[in-house]
Design an enzyme around this catalytic site. Structure first.
Site, PDB file in Angstrom:
ATOM      1  N   ARG A  95     -12.159   6.166  -3.839  1.00 50.38           N
ATOM      2  CA  ARG A  95     -12.101   6.461  -5.271  1.00 50.38           C
ATOM      3  C   ARG A  95     -11.749   5.206  -6.066  1.00 50.38           C
ATOM      4  O   ARG A  95     -10.745   4.555  -5.788  1.00 50.38           O
ATOM      5  CB  ARG A  95     -11.066   7.554  -5.537  1.00 50.38           C
ATOM      6  N   CYS A 136      -4.953   6.168  -8.516  1.00 50.19           N
ATOM      7  CA  CYS A 136      -3.848   6.205  -9.489  1.00 50.19           C
ATOM      8  C   CYS A 136      -3.978   5.198 -10.629  1.00 50.19           C
ATOM      9  O   CYS A 136      -4.018   5.588 -11.802  1.00 50.19           O
ATOM     10  CB  CYS A 136      -2.518   5.984  -8.768  1.00 50.19           C
ATOM     11  N   ARG A 170      -0.432 -10.431  -5.152  1.00 51.53           N
ATOM     12  CA  ARG A 170      -1.529 -10.951  -4.333  1.00 51.53           C
ATOM     13  C   ARG A 170      -2.837 -10.790  -5.092  1.00 51.53           C
ATOM     14  O   ARG A 170      -3.207  -9.678  -5.477  1.00 51.53           O
ATOM     15  CB  ARG A 170      -1.608 -10.199  -3.005  1.00 51.53           C
ATOM     16  N   GLU A 208       5.505  11.990  -8.267  1.00 45.98           N
ATOM     17  CA  GLU A 208       5.462  11.366  -6.939  1.00 45.98           C
ATOM     18  C   GLU A 208       5.210   9.871  -7.066  1.00 45.98           C
ATOM     19  O   GLU A 208       4.575   9.408  -8.016  1.00 45.98           O
ATOM     20  CB  GLU A 208       4.389  12.034  -6.075  1.00 45.98           C
ATOM     21  N   PHE A 209       5.720   9.132  -6.081  1.00 43.94           N
ATOM     22  CA  PHE A 209       5.523   7.680  -6.028  1.00 43.94           C
ATOM     23  C   PHE A 209       5.056   7.312  -4.619  1.00 43.94           C
ATOM     24  O   PHE A 209       5.678   6.499  -3.928  1.00 43.94           O
ATOM     25  CB  PHE A 209       6.812   6.946  -6.386  1.00 43.94           C
TER      26      PHE A 209
END
Length: 433
Positions: free
Chosen positions: A326, A258, A249, A149-150
């Site tokens: 997290r 992730c 940024r 997944e992305f």
């Protein structure tokens, strides 16, 4: 018309998004989780994950009969032709991903899978996991496919339904094609490859993004030393199509569920294979250093010492648009500030005052103006849009010392100057009232 019978094991962030979006594409989806309370909530259409568009998608799927929720993986997979594993793979003590939950579920469902079923790993797993799970299954009539997944928190639904690409890998080409066909309605570019390469894509992408952020944070420090403006510098860089604007940024460092986990996992793999990967090691080191650099900036803004300083923190989540704490760089900075004796009051639109996840590091309040009361400085750590619209004249009146440290370069320096506040950004010249 429902075209495929899909089981999704895991109703967390990835699993719930996957289940709801696949149901919206016309598939019949059964989503399983071990948490009976969560399953009960989802059956009632209650989504406790802060993710725009996801509650509506879940409600629509349940109402249409294409999405249902059950307790336990075994009860979900009986009649499924495709089983998605969307399970936690936390960082272990050595930095490697912990596959114990994944392996436990595979062992649980092994004898319940229909002949010809395809098992799909959706969450990030180490390279070689597909082959490892195939051996654990021990069934020649069940194929294992990697389909990473992305999804970005805060935009998971549009990311799923409008992806840059779909990556599907398996040593069984036919099984890979069957999984790719699930997404046919999206019309997205599809990369069909072997399982190991598909598993590697996710790590390669996330670690590259982490290096890009670390690079721009180091660049911001150089800009401060040289009198350059990092916003103008990255604007000039971003027009180059080879570089692009994304992840350019500066801020308090990267975090979330992730990037820290995936960089640590890939670094662990490199060490285990005896491969020197100094670029990745430097990205991780730079990220840790950036938090200390933010603390130094705050220390200087309040006169050189943090002990006893009253600081107001704006934002605690790792990014705006989510309630995820997290590996939040904001919390990491808060812990460092508290370690030097600062008194911290914080507000985050997605973190209620009674939230236990901050572990007593800060005093949480529900009103952003409360963090300004008698503060020696305000420190913006998460770029929530709401913070740009604060009444900065009122904020200035509440503060003891009128200083704002904007670690995201999120606020309008001139608006703060007009309100009588000094503004300190990252990689930019201070703006003083």
């Amino acid at each position: 018309m429902f075209t495929r019978r899909i089981a999704v094991v895991g109703a967390g962030y990835v699993g719930l998004t996957t289940a709801a979006c696949l149901a919206s594409l016309g598939h019949r989806v059964c989503c399983a989780d071990v948490d009976e309370v969560k399953v009960g909530q989802l059956r009632r259409g209650e989504v406790r994950i802060l993710e725009p568009g996801l509650p509506e998608l879940v409600a629509a799927g349940v109402a249409a009969g294409g999405l249902r929720f059950v307790v336990g993986a075994a009860s979900a997979v009986d009649d499924a032709d495709t089983v998605f594993l969307c399970l936690p793979t936390p960082r272990g003590g050595d930095g490697a991903a912990d596959l114990s939950v994944v392996e436990s579920v595979v062992a649980e469902v092994r004898d319940r899978l229909s002949p010809g079923c395809v098992v799909v790993t959706k969450s990030t797993v180490p390279v070689g996991t597909a082959r490892r799970l195939a051996a654990l299954l021990g069934r020649d009539d069940v194929a294992v496919v990697s389909n990473p997944e992305f999804l970005r928190e805060g935009s998971a639904v549009p990311d799923f339904l409008g992806p840059d690409r779909i990556v599907v890998g398996s040593d069984d080409r036919g099984a890979a094609e069957r999984v790719a066909a699930l997404y046919a309605r999206l019309g997205a570019p599809t990369v069909l490859t072997d399982a190991a390469s598909a598993e590697m894509v996710k790590y390669a992408a996330n670690c590259f993004l982490a290096m890009k952020v670390s690079y721009v944070n180091a660049l911001a420090e150089l800009c401060e030393r040289l009198g350059a403006d990092v916003v103008d510098v990255t604007e000039g860089m971003g027009h180059d199509r080879r570089i692009g604007r994304a992840f350019l940024r500066p801020g308090p460092g990267w975090g979330g569920s992730c990037l820290p986990k995936d960089t640590a996992a890939l670094a662990s793999v490199a060490v285990g294979l005896g491969v020197d990967f100094p670029l990745l090691a430097a990205a991780i080191e730079t990220n840790v250093r950036q938090r200390g650099r933010v603390v130094a900036k705050v220390r200087a803004a309040v006169g050189g010492a943090l002990r006893g300083a009253r600081l107001g923190l704006l934002g605690l989540t790792f990014k705006a648009g989510t309630d995820d704490l997290r590996d939040s760089p904001a919390l990491a900075v808060a812990e460092l500030l508290a370690g030097e004796g600062a008194e911290l009051t914080a507000h985050d639109p997605a973190v209620p005052a009674a939230d236990p996840r901050t572990s007593g590091v800060v005093t949480l309040v529900d009103d952003p103006y409360q963090v300004a009361k008698d503060a020696d400085a305000l420190v913006l750590l998460t770029d929530w849009p709401e913070f740009r619209g604060l009444d900065w004249a009122q904020v200035a009146e509440l503060m003891e010392r009128r200083v704002v440290v904007d670690t995201r370069n999120h606020l309008d320096p001139e608006a703060l100057r007009a309100a009588g506040l000094d503004w300190h950004g990252v990689g930019r010249r201070p703006v003083r009232c």
